[in-house]
Write an enzyme that holds these catalytic residues in place. Structure first.
Site, PDB file in Angstrom:
ATOM      1  N   ARG A 192      -1.312 -14.256   4.428  1.00 31.62           N
ATOM      2  CA  ARG A 192      -2.483 -13.778   5.364  1.00 31.62           C
ATOM      3  C   ARG A 192      -0.960 -13.635   6.575  1.00 31.62           C
ATOM      4  O   ARG A 192      -1.819 -12.888   7.423  1.00 31.62           O
ATOM      5  CB  ARG A 192      -4.035 -14.386   5.542  1.00 31.62           C
ATOM      6  CG  ARG A 192      -4.147 -13.966   4.051  1.00 31.62           C
ATOM      7  CD  ARG A 192      -5.179 -12.840   4.163  1.00 31.62           C
ATOM      8  NE  ARG A 192      -6.168 -12.567   5.271  1.00 31.62           N
ATOM      9  CZ  ARG A 192      -7.123 -11.574   5.567  1.00 31.62           C
ATOM     10  NH1 ARG A 192      -6.900 -10.179   4.111  1.00 31.62           N
ATOM     11  NH2 ARG A 192      -7.595 -11.303   6.319  1.00 31.62           N
ATOM     12  N   PHE A 216     -15.115   3.102   6.656  1.00 30.15           N
ATOM     13  CA  PHE A 216     -13.931   3.614   6.043  1.00 30.15           C
ATOM     14  C   PHE A 216     -13.945   4.050   4.463  1.00 30.15           C
ATOM     15  O   PHE A 216     -13.031   3.248   3.872  1.00 30.15           O
ATOM     16  CB  PHE A 216     -12.804   2.720   7.112  1.00 30.15           C
ATOM     17  CG  PHE A 216     -12.962   1.257   7.148  1.00 30.15           C
ATOM     18  CD1 PHE A 216     -12.642   0.526   5.772  1.00 30.15           C
ATOM     19  CD2 PHE A 216     -13.992   0.631   7.610  1.00 30.15           C
ATOM     20  CE1 PHE A 216     -12.789  -1.194   5.249  1.00 30.15           C
ATOM     21  CE2 PHE A 216     -14.496  -0.907   7.446  1.00 30.15           C
ATOM     22  CZ  PHE A 216     -13.835  -1.577   6.508  1.00 30.15           C
ATOM     23  N   GLU A 239      -8.933 -11.199  -8.136  1.00 29.81           N
ATOM     24  CA  GLU A 239      -8.413  -9.675  -7.904  1.00 29.81           C
ATOM     25  C   GLU A 239      -7.102  -9.870  -8.717  1.00 29.81           C
ATOM     26  O   GLU A 239      -6.505  -8.845  -9.150  1.00 29.81           O
ATOM     27  CB  GLU A 239      -7.364  -9.662  -6.232  1.00 29.81           C
ATOM     28  CG  GLU A 239      -8.732  -8.942  -5.347  1.00 29.81           C
ATOM     29  CD  GLU A 239      -8.661  -9.216  -3.417  1.00 29.81           C
ATOM     30  OE1 GLU A 239      -7.153  -9.778  -3.313  1.00 29.81           O
ATOM     31  OE2 GLU A 239      -9.626  -9.209  -2.649  1.00 29.81           O
ATOM     32  N   ARG A 295       3.027  -6.407   9.537  1.00 31.46           N
ATOM     33  CA  ARG A 295       1.848  -5.135  10.384  1.00 31.46           C
ATOM     34  C   ARG A 295       2.406  -5.601  11.681  1.00 31.46           C
ATOM     35  O   ARG A 295       2.523  -3.823  11.643  1.00 31.46           O
ATOM     36  CB  ARG A 295       0.617  -5.590   9.752  1.00 31.46           C
ATOM     37  CG  ARG A 295      -0.006  -5.897   8.961  1.00 31.46           C
ATOM     38  CD  ARG A 295      -1.469  -6.093   8.437  1.00 31.46           C
ATOM     39  NE  ARG A 295      -2.304  -5.839   6.896  1.00 31.46           N
ATOM     40  CZ  ARG A 295      -3.586  -6.623   6.649  1.00 31.46           C
ATOM     41  NH1 ARG A 295      -3.892  -7.197   7.230  1.00 31.46           N
ATOM     42  NH2 ARG A 295      -3.901  -5.883   5.647  1.00 31.46           N
ATOM     43  N   HIS A 310      -2.005  -5.668   1.253  1.00 30.96           N
ATOM     44  CA  HIS A 310      -3.159  -6.339   0.961  1.00 30.96           C
ATOM     45  C   HIS A 310      -3.018  -7.607   0.825  1.00 30.96           C
ATOM     46  O   HIS A 310      -1.426  -8.048   0.157  1.00 30.96           O
ATOM     47  CB  HIS A 310      -4.205  -5.978   0.278  1.00 30.96           C
ATOM     48  CG  HIS A 310      -4.776  -6.935  -0.827  1.00 30.96           C
ATOM     49  ND1 HIS A 310      -5.924  -6.493   0.083  1.00 30.96           N
ATOM     50  CD2 HIS A 310      -5.316  -7.461  -1.638  1.00 30.96           C
ATOM     51  CE1 HIS A 310      -7.047  -8.009  -0.619  1.00 30.96           C
ATOM     52  NE2 HIS A 310      -6.411  -7.578  -1.563  1.00 30.96           N
ATOM     53  N   LYS A 315       1.173  -0.995  -0.401  1.00 27.89           N
ATOM     54  CA  LYS A 315       0.174  -0.355  -0.156  1.00 27.89           C
ATOM     55  C   LYS A 315       0.468   1.017  -0.456  1.00 27.89           C
ATOM     56  O   LYS A 315       2.323   1.278   0.084  1.00 27.89           O
ATOM     57  CB  LYS A 315      -0.855   0.197   1.020  1.00 27.89           C
ATOM     58  CG  LYS A 315      -1.896  -1.451   1.338  1.00 27.89           C
ATOM     59  CD  LYS A 315      -2.953  -1.445   2.094  1.00 27.89           C
ATOM     60  CE  LYS A 315      -4.288  -1.589   2.093  1.00 27.89           C
ATOM     61  NZ  LYS A 315      -4.750  -2.276   3.529  1.00 27.89           N
ATOM     62  N   THR A 360      -5.551  -6.954  10.508  1.00 30.41           N
ATOM     63  CA  THR A 360      -5.780  -6.008   9.990  1.00 30.41           C
ATOM     64  C   THR A 360      -5.127  -5.132  11.032  1.00 30.41           C
ATOM     65  O   THR A 360      -4.738  -4.230  10.172  1.00 30.41           O
ATOM     66  CB  THR A 360      -7.248  -6.005   9.982  1.00 30.41           C
ATOM     67  OG1 THR A 360      -7.505  -7.316   8.855  1.00 30.41           O
ATOM     68  CG2 THR A 360      -7.603  -4.830   8.992  1.00 30.41           C
ATOM     69  N   TYR A 404     -12.362  -3.437  -3.975  1.00 30.09           N
ATOM     70  CA  TYR A 404     -13.099  -3.515  -3.001  1.00 30.09           C
ATOM     71  C   TYR A 404     -14.048  -3.072  -2.572  1.00 30.09           C
ATOM     72  O   TYR A 404     -14.844  -2.545  -1.932  1.00 30.09           O
ATOM     73  CB  TYR A 404     -11.948  -2.484  -1.536  1.00 30.09           C
ATOM     74  CG  TYR A 404     -10.890  -1.725  -1.163  1.00 30.09           C
ATOM     75  CD1 TYR A 404     -10.521  -2.583  -0.575  1.00 30.09           C
ATOM     76  CD2 TYR A 404      -9.786  -0.925  -2.346  1.00 30.09           C
ATOM     77  CE1 TYR A 404      -8.870  -3.464   0.277  1.00 30.09           C
ATOM     78  CE2 TYR A 404      -8.394  -1.650  -0.880  1.00 30.09           C
ATOM     79  CZ  TYR A 404      -7.967  -2.390  -0.614  1.00 30.09           C
ATOM     80  OH  TYR A 404      -6.819  -2.626  -0.012  1.00 30.09           O
ATOM     81  N   ASN A 454      -2.021  -0.285   7.276  1.00 23.68           N
ATOM     82  CA  ASN A 454      -1.623  -1.496   7.663  1.00 23.68           C
ATOM     83  C   ASN A 454      -0.409  -2.056   6.598  1.00 23.68           C
ATOM     84  O   ASN A 454      -0.407  -3.169   6.653  1.00 23.68           O
ATOM     85  CB  ASN A 454      -2.642  -2.808   8.449  1.00 23.68           C
ATOM     86  CG  ASN A 454      -3.292  -2.767   7.145  1.00 23.68           C
ATOM     87  OD1 ASN A 454      -3.061  -2.089   5.903  1.00 23.68           O
ATOM     88  ND2 ASN A 454      -4.587  -3.127   7.655  1.00 23.68           N
TER      89      ASN A 454
HETATM   90  P1  IDP Z   1      -7.380  -6.722   5.474  1.00 21.89           P
HETATM   91  O1  IDP Z   1      -6.594  -6.030   4.659  1.00 21.89           O
HETATM   92  O2  IDP Z   1      -6.589  -7.427   6.746  1.00 21.89           O
HETATM   93  O3  IDP Z   1      -7.932  -7.995   4.610  1.00 21.89           O
HETATM   94  P2  IDP Z   1      -9.902  -5.896   5.512  1.00 21.89           P
HETATM   95  O4  IDP Z   1     -11.309  -5.941   6.711  1.00 21.89           O
HETATM   96  O5  IDP Z   1     -10.339  -6.591   3.958  1.00 21.89           O
HETATM   97  O6  IDP Z   1      -8.827  -6.106   6.001  1.00 21.89           O
HETATM   98  O7  IDP Z   1      -9.985  -4.666   5.220  1.00 21.89           O
HETATM   99  C1  IDP Z   1      -9.156  -3.879   4.213  1.00 21.89           C
HETATM  100  C2  IDP Z   1      -8.995  -2.655   4.911  1.00 21.89           C
HETATM  101  O8  IDP Z   1      -9.293  -1.982   5.043  1.00 21.89           O
HETATM  102  C3  IDP Z   1      -7.770  -2.821   5.212  1.00 21.89           C
HETATM  103  O9  IDP Z   1      -6.443  -3.628   5.420  1.00 21.89           O
HETATM  104  C4  IDP Z   1      -7.380  -1.703   6.179  1.00 21.89           C
HETATM  105  O10 IDP Z   1      -6.289  -0.859   5.685  1.00 21.89           O
HETATM  106  C5  IDP Z   1      -9.004  -1.096   5.968  1.00 21.89           C
HETATM  107  N1  IDP Z   1      -9.726  -0.914   7.025  1.00 21.89           N
HETATM  108  C6  IDP Z   1     -10.652  -2.171   7.592  1.00 21.89           C
HETATM  109  N2  IDP Z   1     -11.586  -2.014   8.973  1.00 21.89           N
HETATM  110  C7  IDP Z   1     -10.829  -1.271   9.256  1.00 21.89           C
HETATM  111  C8  IDP Z   1     -11.637  -0.230  10.483  1.00 21.89           C
HETATM  112  O11 IDP Z   1     -12.363  -0.367  11.145  1.00 21.89           O
HETATM  113  N3  IDP Z   1     -11.477   0.971  10.239  1.00 21.89           N
HETATM  114  C9  IDP Z   1     -10.811   1.438   9.471  1.00 21.89           C
HETATM  115  N4  IDP Z   1     -10.265   0.908   8.473  1.00 21.89           N
HETATM  116  C10 IDP Z   1     -10.407  -0.972   8.434  1.00 21.89           C
HETATM  117 MG    MG Z   2      -9.198  -7.696   2.909  1.00 21.33          MG
END
Ligand code: IDP
Ligand code: MG
Length: 140
Positions: free
Chosen positions: A87, A59, A132, A104, A121, A11, A93, A51, A118
Site C-alpha cells: 500500500r 463509483f 481476496e 500511483r 489494487h 488494473k 487512491t 469489491y 490508478n
Molecule cells: P484503494 O484502491 O486505494 O484501496 P478503495 O477505496 O478501496 O481504494 O477504492 C477502490 C477503487 O475504487 C479505487 O482504487 C479507485 O479505482 C476507485 N475509487 C475509490 N474511491 C473513488 C472515488 O471517490 N471516486 C472514483 N473512484 C473511486
Molecule cells: Mg481498497
C-alpha cells in the site's frame, strides 16, 4: 516476524499502458517475493465479490465496468508486512496527490473519468488479503 501475503492487481489501465513489468519491478525491488501471478479477464461475479465493500457507492458500477474493460494481472506477493508495504509503494487512491516515488504518484493521473484509474489494487488488511487471495487464487 510477520510474514504475510497480499493480493495485488494490475488494473486494465496498467496493462493497456504496458506497465506490468514496471509494477512487478517495484514489488521485487522493494524486496517482496512474487508467489503467484496470472494474466486474466475478470468477470462481473468475481468483481462483485472482490469489491463487495463498495457496493452501493456511486463509483461501484463504473469501477466494475472499468475492471471489465481489459485484461488484468493478479499477483500474490509475500514478505514481512507486505500488506502495509505494498500500500505504501502503491500510494494513495487519488493519483493526482499520491506521493512522488509511488506507483500511483509517478505513473498515474486524473483522467477525468467517473472512476479513478490508478493502475493497481492492494489488499488493505490481513482479513482482506485472505479473502481476496481466495477469490483470485482458489488453488492457493
Ligand atoms: P484503494 O484502491 O486505494 O484501496 P478503495 O477505496 O478501496 O481504494 O477504492 C477502490 C477503487 O475504487 C479505487 O482504487 C479507485 O479505482 C476507485 N475509487 C475509490 N474511491 C473513488 C472515488 O471517490 N471516486 C472514483 N473512484 C473511486
Ligand atoms: Mg481498497
Amino acid at each position: 516476524m510477520t510474514i504475510e501475503r497480499t493480493l495485488i492487481l494490475v488494473k486494465p489501465d496498467g496493462v493497456r499502458r504496458a506497465l506490468i513489468g514496471e509494477i512487478i519491478r517495484r514489488i521485487e525491488a522493494k524486496g517482496y517475493q512474487i508467489v503467484a501471478l496470472k494474466s486474466m479477464s475478470a468477470d462481473r461475479d468475481l468483481l462483485a465479490q472482490h469489491y463487495a465493500e463498495h457496493q452501493g457507492k456511486p463509483f461501484f458500477e463504473p469501477l466494475v465496468e472499468f475492471m471489465l474493460s481489459g485484461p488484468i494481472v493478479a499477483i500474490v506477493a509475500e514478505g514481512n508486512r507486505v500488506i502495509e508495504g505494498f500500500r505504501s509503494i502503491a500510494g494513495t487512491t487519488d493519483p493526482t496527490v499520491a506521493a512522488a516515488g509511488t506507483i500511483r504518484g509517478d505513473l498515474a493521473r486524473d483522467q477525468g473519468t467517473t472512476v479513478t484509474q490508478n493502475l493497481v489494487h492492494g489488499s488493505d488488511s490481513p482479513e482482506s488479503a485472505t479473502r481476496e487471495i481466495s477469490i483470485f487464487f482458489p488453488e492457493l
